[in-house]
Design a protein around this motif. Structure first.
Motif, PDB file in Angstrom:
ATOM      1  N   THR A  56       0.832  -1.210   0.000  1.00  0.00           N
ATOM      2  CA  THR A  56       0.000   0.000   0.000  1.00  0.00           C
ATOM      3  C   THR A  56       0.866   1.259   0.000  1.00  0.00           C
ATOM      4  OG1 THR A  56      -1.765  -1.156   1.178  1.00  0.00           O
ATOM      5  CG2 THR A  56      -1.790   1.246   1.272  1.00  0.00           C
ATOM      6  N   ASN A  60       1.092   4.354  -3.129  1.00  0.00           N
ATOM      7  CA  ASN A  60       0.994   5.811  -3.056  1.00  0.00           C
ATOM      8  C   ASN A  60       2.191   6.481  -3.719  1.00  0.00           C
ATOM      9  OD1 ASN A  60      -0.170   8.305  -2.221  1.00  0.00           O
ATOM     10  ND2 ASN A  60       1.232   8.362  -0.501  1.00  0.00           N
ATOM     11  N   PHE A  67      -5.025   7.994  -5.295  1.00  0.00           N
ATOM     12  CA  PHE A  67      -5.604   8.271  -3.983  1.00  0.00           C
ATOM     13  C   PHE A  67      -6.242   9.658  -3.934  1.00  0.00           C
ATOM     14  CE2 PHE A  67      -2.511   4.940  -3.387  1.00  0.00           C
ATOM     15  CZ  PHE A  67      -3.182   4.059  -2.552  1.00  0.00           C
ATOM     16  N   THR A  68      -5.532  10.669  -4.358  1.00  0.00           N
ATOM     17  CA  THR A  68      -6.049  12.027  -4.241  1.00  0.00           C
ATOM     18  C   THR A  68      -7.267  12.263  -5.129  1.00  0.00           C
ATOM     19  OG1 THR A  68      -4.445  12.792  -5.895  1.00  0.00           O
ATOM     20  CG2 THR A  68      -3.820  12.974  -3.580  1.00  0.00           C
ATOM     21  N   PHE A  72      -9.201   8.915  -1.563  1.00  0.00           N
ATOM     22  CA  PHE A  72      -8.693   7.763  -0.842  1.00  0.00           C
ATOM     23  C   PHE A  72      -7.507   8.174   0.025  1.00  0.00           C
ATOM     24  CE2 PHE A  72      -9.969   4.833  -4.638  1.00  0.00           C
ATOM     25  CZ  PHE A  72     -11.310   5.030  -4.334  1.00  0.00           C
ATOM     26  N   PRO A  74      -4.136   6.716   1.862  1.00  0.00           N
ATOM     27  CA  PRO A  74      -3.239   5.562   2.014  1.00  0.00           C
ATOM     28  C   PRO A  74      -2.624   5.527   3.408  1.00  0.00           C
ATOM     29  CG  PRO A  74      -2.101   7.306   0.835  1.00  0.00           C
ATOM     30  CD  PRO A  74      -3.491   7.808   1.109  1.00  0.00           C
ATOM     31  N   GLU A 217      -5.802  -1.341  -9.262  1.00  0.00           N
ATOM     32  CA  GLU A 217      -6.749  -0.223  -9.237  1.00  0.00           C
ATOM     33  C   GLU A 217      -8.039  -0.582  -9.960  1.00  0.00           C
ATOM     34  OE1 GLU A 217      -4.484   3.085 -10.741  1.00  0.00           O
ATOM     35  OE2 GLU A 217      -3.071   2.951  -9.065  1.00  0.00           O
TER      36      GLU A 217
END
Length: 227
Positions: A56, A60, A67-68, A72, A74, A217
């Motif tokens: 994980t 990132n 994520f951004t 999300f 991390p 993803e």
């Protein structure tokens, strides 16, 4: 790609260093300030927390926009086991108040990073995180341990693939019986009956490359989209 491989190499060294139990064993300090800031974000910017280890954390590094752009958060720490996840679960998940937590645990348990592997205890740690999430109004999502038949930092462990298969079956059964969304990274990423991580998605047999994260993803977004 060279930069990403350098990150992988550095994190492998971290994973191989014994953890000092008297010096913040769960590494609460790692995300302490980030957790405070995350809890202040609008709800759509902290919808999902990804709880994990170096897989994980590297994700990132490789694809921060994943994520951004989706809201999300991390929360991966290299080298950690499910025991450490459970200790920091309140700080790194509950106190952020997300809608969902995706839990990916088990690789470093099987690799015996800081204890002899016990499937019962690793599975129990995962169940405890699910129960904590539910008790705090957070929807849990469980995922498979990624395939691997060798750990570069623990080459003496030669039966990891068998243990991963057994643990994954148990996690899947629990998820099905309790109506918990389940993310299967294992099936599309395993090479063959050896249980190895397909080299198309990994350089070291444990950690995904950017191409591996592309596949992950796609898989996890399909599950989250149904929620």
């Amino acid at each position: 790609m060279k930069t990403f491989k350098s990150v992988i190499a550095a994190l492998l060294l971290v994973a191989a260093v014994p953890v000092n139990a008297g010096d913040d064993w769960a590494n609460f300090r790692r995300y302490e300030q980030a957790d405070i800031e995350a809890a202040k974000l609008p709800a759509d910017q902290r919808r999902v927390v990804f709880m994990g280890n170096s897989i994980t954390e590297n994700w990132n590094h490789a694809h921060p926009n994943f994520f951004t752009s989706h809201g999300f958060v991390p929360r991966g720490i290299s080298g950690q086991t499910s025991y450490q996840f459970l200790l920091r679960f309140r700080d790194d998940v509950i106190n952020i108040h997300p809608e969902i937590v995706v839990i990916n645990a088990g690789t470093n348990d099987v690799a015996e990073n800081n204890h002899v592997f016990s499937e019962d205890r690793t599975f129990g740690n995962i169940v405890s995180m699910v129960e904590l999430a539910k008790a705090n109004g957070i929807r849990p999502v469980l995922s498979t341990v990624l395939p691997s038949n060798r750990f570069p930092w623990r080459q003496e462990i030669t039966d990891g693939s068998r243990k991963i298969i057994s643990l994954n079956k148990r996690i899947k059964k629990y998820a099905d019986e309790n109506g918990i969304p389940f993310v299967d990274y294992y099936s599309p990423m395993v090479l063959d009956e050896s249980g190895a991580l397909n080299p198309a998605y990994s350089d070291d047999g444990v950690h995904p490359t950017p191409a591996g994260y592309d596949l992950m993803e796609k898989i996890v977004l399909e599950v989250l989209g149904k929620m």
